[in-house]
Design a protein around this motif. Structure first.
Motif: not given
Length: 142
Positions: A82-103
């Motif tokens: 819905d908002d492809p330019f939301d850099s805060n959301l992109k950062n949150q997703m990057f953190v979540d993806e990193s956690k997912r990989r670690m788990i």
């Protein structure tokens, strides 16, 4: 087994501590095997049940956390669509993806720990045969 919450999965220190707690039986397997009557099928069966319970708890926690993180990532991806330019959301997703990989990497650790423990168990409890259902459980991800 108590319910795994999102907090358990998002706090990697807590998650790792929980896994460490559930792996104590594997970490101390030589000591436990040396104090178990390995010539008794019943004693071996009792110990094997504890080992199998620990495996199932760990598998449950890892899978539950992956489902929780996947659901959250899916929600964030829809919001990002819905908002492809939301850099805060992109950062949150990057953190979540990193956690997912670690788990998810815990499955690799789990395979190594299981192989080591089962080798020790099989060498010590030669009279006990591991049930087929458990062998299937162990091999389902391979």
């Amino acid at each position: 087994m108590s319910e795994v919450s999102a907090e358990t999965c998002y706090n990697l220190s807590y998650f790792k501590d929980l896994m460490k707690e559930f792996r104590k039986i594997d970490d101390n397997i030589m000591l436990k095997m040396n104090t178990t009557d390995t010539h008794s099928k019943d004693a071996c069966a009792d110990f094997f049940k504890k080992l199998a319970d620990a495996y199932q708890k760990r598998e449950y926690v890892i899978n539950k956390c992956l489902k929780i993180l996947d659901a959250e990532l899916e929600k964030k991806q829809k919001a990002l669509d819905d908002d492809p330019f939301d850099s805060n959301l992109k950062n949150q997703m990057f953190v979540d993806e990193s956690k997912r990989r670690m788990i998810n990497n815990e499955f690799t650790v789990e395979d190594i720990v299981r192989e080591r423990s089962l080798t020790v168990f099989k060498n010590k409890c030669r009279l006990f045969h591991i049930p087929k259902e458990f062998e299937d459980f162990i091999n389902k991800r391979r």
